[in-house]
Design a protein around this motif. Sequence first.
Motif, PDB file in Angstrom:
ATOM      1  N   MET A   1       0.839  -1.170   0.000  1.00 45.99           N
ATOM      2  CA  MET A   1       0.000   0.000   0.000  1.00 45.99           C
ATOM      3  C   MET A   1       0.888   1.238   0.000  1.00 45.99           C
ATOM      4  N   LEU A  94      -3.550   6.870   1.877  1.00 43.94           N
ATOM      5  CA  LEU A  94      -3.091   5.503   1.648  1.00 43.94           C
ATOM      6  C   LEU A  94      -3.786   4.981   0.399  1.00 43.94           C
ATOM      7  N   SER A  95      -3.035   4.336  -0.478  1.00 39.00           N
ATOM      8  CA  SER A  95      -3.577   3.835  -1.728  1.00 39.00           C
ATOM      9  C   SER A  95      -3.960   2.371  -1.575  1.00 39.00           C
ATOM     10  N   ASP A  96      -5.153   2.037  -2.069  1.00 42.21           N
ATOM     11  CA  ASP A  96      -5.529   0.624  -2.064  1.00 42.21           C
ATOM     12  C   ASP A  96      -5.312  -0.014  -3.435  1.00 42.21           C
ATOM     13  N   ASP A  97      -4.945   0.774  -4.427  1.00 39.05           N
ATOM     14  CA  ASP A  97      -4.587   0.318  -5.772  1.00 39.05           C
ATOM     15  C   ASP A  97      -5.693  -0.431  -6.500  1.00 39.05           C
TER      16      ASP A  97
END
Length: 109
Positions: A1, A94-97
């Motif tokens: 993440m 925060l990236s969850d992609d």
Amino acid sequence: MAIAVNLYYTGTGGNARKFAREMLESGTVDLIRAEAGNLRYDYFFPLDDPETVLLIDAWENQAAIDAHHASPMMGKIAALREKYDLHMKVERYLSDDALPAQDEQFIRK
């Protein structure tokens, strides 16, 4: 993440743009982009605020951010912030992609 940090640099008299230009022209941006764990380091200019510059700064993880903060580049950045008398607002994401399937219909590829 991944962790993305939006930093809004605001000054007067065009100083935020001068700061970004000096960061680029001095090679500091290239050095930061070459640091382990850096995913993105790009400046943008809001159309409705000529005295602000947005930096989108993304890293693989918190350890990469911590290493960057401990690097010699932070001294250079801090000195330039002082030189141009900039103030900051920070947002962290925060990236969850993963793009939800229901959002795909709104993306033109």
